[in-house]
Design an enzyme around this catalytic site. Structure first.
Site, PDB file in Angstrom:
ATOM      1  N   ASP A 300       0.804  -1.220  -0.024  1.00 45.15           N
ATOM      2  CA  ASP A 300      -0.074   0.118  -0.006  1.00 45.15           C
ATOM      3  C   ASP A 300       0.991   1.069   0.052  1.00 45.15           C
ATOM      4  O   ASP A 300       2.098   0.975   0.487  1.00 45.15           O
ATOM      5  CB  ASP A 300      -0.992   0.010   1.274  1.00 45.15           C
ATOM      6  CG  ASP A 300      -1.918   1.141   1.190  1.00 45.15           C
ATOM      7  OD1 ASP A 300      -2.173   1.548   0.225  1.00 45.15           O
ATOM      8  OD2 ASP A 300      -2.350   1.636   2.289  1.00 45.15           O
ATOM      9  N   ASP A 529      -3.208  -1.067   5.933  1.00 44.46           N
ATOM     10  CA  ASP A 529      -3.542  -0.560   7.212  1.00 44.46           C
ATOM     11  C   ASP A 529      -4.778  -0.097   7.251  1.00 44.46           C
ATOM     12  O   ASP A 529      -5.339   0.581   8.258  1.00 44.46           O
ATOM     13  CB  ASP A 529      -2.534   0.723   7.394  1.00 44.46           C
ATOM     14  CG  ASP A 529      -2.480   1.885   6.281  1.00 44.46           C
ATOM     15  OD1 ASP A 529      -3.442   1.645   5.374  1.00 44.46           O
ATOM     16  OD2 ASP A 529      -2.184   3.003   6.672  1.00 44.46           O
ATOM     17  N   ASP A 533      -7.867  -2.449   2.625  1.00 48.72           N
ATOM     18  CA  ASP A 533      -7.090  -3.261   2.332  1.00 48.72           C
ATOM     19  C   ASP A 533      -7.551  -4.698   2.606  1.00 48.72           C
ATOM     20  O   ASP A 533      -6.772  -5.898   2.685  1.00 48.72           O
ATOM     21  CB  ASP A 533      -5.630  -3.345   2.904  1.00 48.72           C
ATOM     22  CG  ASP A 533      -5.301  -1.615   2.512  1.00 48.72           C
ATOM     23  OD1 ASP A 533      -5.294  -1.536   1.318  1.00 48.72           O
ATOM     24  OD2 ASP A 533      -4.818  -0.886   3.250  1.00 48.72           O
TER      25      ASP A 533
END
Length: 774
Positions: A300, A529, A533
């Site tokens: 990410d 996070d 996700d």
């Protein structure tokens, strides 16, 4: 900004009770982590454990308690697994409790503070800048800038005003509003996403799969072979019922690699404890193995590559007349706006706030106009925001254009003596960056050296993501795609292989990208996070969460970085490789017993002979030759890249020794049959030869031999033979006669000479049985 004075009385206590009674409360929490019951069952109810418990129960039923000692190995391994997982579960639950904050609610015309789980449908709540939205709400009054990056990955704030909808999990970066709860519990947007990922994730582990293959094979042969051996021992060899049970069970327990299962459990648990000291929480101990095999890592952007917070990089003064006064002007401006978004926080860290001037009017930041303004007496109106929106015709300096191309946030600070837009004077440019996390470049370089491909997947603008990927040192950072422009699943799956950077990615698309990489036989890791996700984290072979992220990501992930530092990954990978390489190196000696037990059982069935060993004799070898040296070797540093198939490699090293054991047993049986040695001496010679050949297998498996490994081999061999001499009555082994000693030495010399040629033949042979082990 202050809210209008419209009064909201909120729900009455009676209305709250009615909603609670009908299940319209916000107390539903998707529990992504395993329950205590699930943890216990998964560590206990396995085919391998079942087979061992059955065999132990059979021995205990006939009073052969000492021979049932092997079950303590199984019990200890179960205990290790349960304790480790419960420890991780408790840690994550503690983190989630600490992260829960109260929210202001209006009930019975009074303000009170409640935990989000205490909210009910239609509750009226008050939110200020910095607050996280606890449930989906409808805005009734006020306006605010809202960051939805945890849900969508999009970093830009979105303006929310009356009649707008706010999603749970987003948070206010500026402004203040009053809203009504319109969804609770499982109906919330964030909860729906998380609930999609609640299906139990199957353990993907080559070690577990290998043990399962052995257990499955054993389960097919253990009953028929056991029954035949028992009948032969009872009726053809006039053994007692108890003796027939003991010898039959000995053949069967040897087929199950108990020592290897214990070694795997201890090695993984040790790895978990070592990583805990490095601020890495392992929730699934087999994640250590998977990360050692990982060859693709999906990252990410915000909070992983970057720190997830803005920082002022540079102040470019455009008007020298204001150079000295500029910091004071900016400080007064920041104090007046009271914005609390990431940009405002970064500016306040760089410029000292002040209250030197009289404020006449404040226009807070709006994502629509892209600027905020403050009118001061005797100064004029100061503007801060996007250069294009404050002064559209002002030519940007080349250095500022370059900063924009690099994905940096650029703000223009301007002054107007009157309210005319064309009278605004540019005073300064401010450039801000979301700093790259420390050690990211070194970490990515390490991963590149280890053959791990990087994919950057984000909900943010692909150009911005590509720029940050460049700063982080991602290879092929310019190879990016905007997935909001892709509509079909086939195109998304094709893109997974053709691009490095993915922008504007939805949670479902993230999951699809990860799945496609897995379908292509990659071992895929995923960091994240936010709620956006969660689906991809659940899909990944090994999921990695930052402790600063959303509670759902912490619950669902195999690994939690307690320092939120991507630089911890090389430590985790190195530890995983150490564990797996050392287990693989030692595993050959454990499978010797599995192979020879099966082959000897077949020989005993067709030759109508009794299995030559008892369970206690095999347990001694489990402990002294298999367990003791392998345990200490498992601590050695060994971070070589894993290339060999675990089970195939193990069986190739075990097969020479197993074949030699069977050959030697047959020779001893023929010696007794011909009258050269007694039956008693024949059985004792068999056991001493078993120890000797197992010792050869141990020595070969620990190549290359270091001084430490040589010490382990010598002490293991000496300890085994001394144990037999001291406890030969308990082990049902008679001491060797001089003739038996000579035969033992001659056979051992031949075994040592024959081992390597047999191994070389096996290594080059293309046997069909090996294909089943892949």
């Amino acid at each position: 900004m202050k809210l209008a004075k419209e009064k909201f009385s909120g729900l009455t206590q009676q209305a709250v009770l009615e909603r609670q009674a009908t299940g319209k409360s916000n107390n539903y929490k998707p529990n992504m982590s395993k329950s205590t019951k699930t943890i216990i069952l998964q560590n206990t109810m396995t085919l391998f454990n079942l087979l061992n418990f059955i065999l132990a129960a059979v021995l205990i039923s006939v009073g052969a308690y000492s021979n049932a000692f092997f079950i303590t190995i199984i019990l200890f391994n179960i205990f290790l697994g349960i304790v480790q997982e419960l420890r991780a579960k408790k840690m994550v639950e503690k983190l989630n409790i600490l992260a829960e904050k109260k929210v202001t609610v209006i009930r019975d015309s009074k303000k009170t503070t409640l935990f989000p789980s205490q909210l009910v449908l239609d509750d009226i709540i008050l939110l200020n800048n910095g607050d996280q939205v606890p449930s989906d709400i409808l805005v009734l009054q006020g306006s605010a800038e809202v960051n939805e990056s945890l849900l969508t990955g999009e970093a830009d704030a979105i303006l929310k005003e009356k009649n707008s909808h706010l999603l749970s999990g987003s948070y206010l970066t500026s402004g203040q509003l009053i809203g009504k709860v319109e969804h609770v519990g499982i109906e919330n947007y964030a909860t729906k996403i998380v609930s999609e990922a609640q299906a139990e994730k199957a353990i993907k582990s080559e070690l577990v799969a290998s043990i399962a293959k052995i257990s499955k094979f054993t389960s097919w042969v253990i009953i028929p072979i056991g029954i035949i051996l028992f009948i032969e021992a009872l009726f053809f060899h006039t053994n007692s019922f108890s003796s027939a049970v003991v010898t039959s069970v000995a053949a069967l327990i040897g087929m199950l690699p108990k020592g290897l299962v214990l070694l795997i459990g201890i090695a993984l648990t040790t790895g978990v404890l070592k990583l805990a000291k490095k601020e890495v929480l392992i929730q699934n101990q087999y994640a250590i193995e998977m990360i050692a095999h990982m060859d693709v890592l999906a990252l990410d952007k915000t909070g992983t590559l970057t720190q997830g917070k803005m920082k002022v990089e540079q102040l470019y003064v455009l008007n020298d007349d204001y150079r000295e006064e500029l910091p004071l002007l900016i400080g007064n401006f920041l104090s007046a706006t009271k914005d609390n978004n990431m940009t405002a926080k970064a500016l306040k860290e760089y410029f000292q706030t002040a209250d030197s001037y009289t404020i006449e009017d404040v226009r807070p930041f709006s994502s629509e106009r892209k600027w905020s303004a403050v009118k001061f007496s005797d100064i004029g109106t100061l503007y801060l925001g996007s250069p294009e929106n404050i002064m559209s015709n002002y030519p940007l300096p080349e250095v500022i254009q370059q900063s924009q191309q690099e994905g940096k946030r650029v703000l223009l600070f301007a002054l107007a003596k009157n309210s005319q837009a064309n009278q605004r004077q540019p005073l300064a440019f401010i450039t801000l960056v979301d700093p790259i996390r420390e050690n990211v470049k070194e970490t990515l370089e390490y991963l590149k050296e280890q053959g791990v491909k990087i994919k950057v997947i984000s909900g943010d603008n692909p150009i911005t993501v590509s720029s940050i990927a460049k700063s982080a040192g991602v290879e092929n950072y310019a190879n990016f795609i905007d997935l909001s422009m892709i509509t079909t699943e086939s195109e998304i799956r094709k893109a997974a292989h053709n691009y490095t950077v993915f922008g504007r990615v939805t949670p479902q698309q993230k999951k699809m990208l990860i799945n496609e990489l897995k379908v292509a036989k990659h071992t895929v890791g995923m960091t994240g996070d936010g709620v956006n996700d969660v689906l991809a984290l659940r899909e990944a072979d090994v999921s990695i969460a930052m402790v600063e992220g959303d509670g759902a990501t912490r619950q669902i992930s195999d690994i939690v970085l307690l320092n939120s530092d991507l630089g911890s990954l090389p430590i985790v990978i190195s530890e995983g490789r150490r564990v797996i390489n050392n287990i693989t190196q030692s595993s050959g000696v454990f499978f010797i017993k599995t192979i020879y037990s099966f082959l000897l059982s077949v020989f005993c069935v067709f030759s109508a002979t009794t299995f030559p060993f008892i369970p206690l004799q095999i347990t001694l070898i489990d402990l002294a030759i298999e367990g003791y040296p392998s345990f200490f070797v498992s601590f050695e540093k060994n971070d070589k890249k894993i290339e060999n198939n675990f089970l195939l490699s193990s069986f190739r090293y075990a097969l020479p020794s197993a074949l030699l054991v069977v050959t030697n047993i047959i020779i001893c049986w023929l010696l007794a049959l011909s009258g050269i040695v007694s039956i008693s001496q024949s059985h004792s010679l068999m056991y001493f030869l078993l120890i000797g050949i197992s010792s050869i297998g141990l020595t070969k498996s620990l190549q290359p031999i270091s001084l430490f490994k040589l010490f382990l081999v010598i002490t293991s061999i000496i300890g085994s033979f001394i144990s037999v001499l001291l406890f030969h009555k308990l082990l049902s082994v008679s001491l060797l006669t001089p003739l038996s000693i000579i035969l033992f030495l001659l056979l051992m010399i031949l075994n040592i000479i024959a081992w390597q040629p047999i191994f070389n033949k096996i290594k080059t042979a293309k046997l069909n049985i090996f294909n089943l082990l892949k």
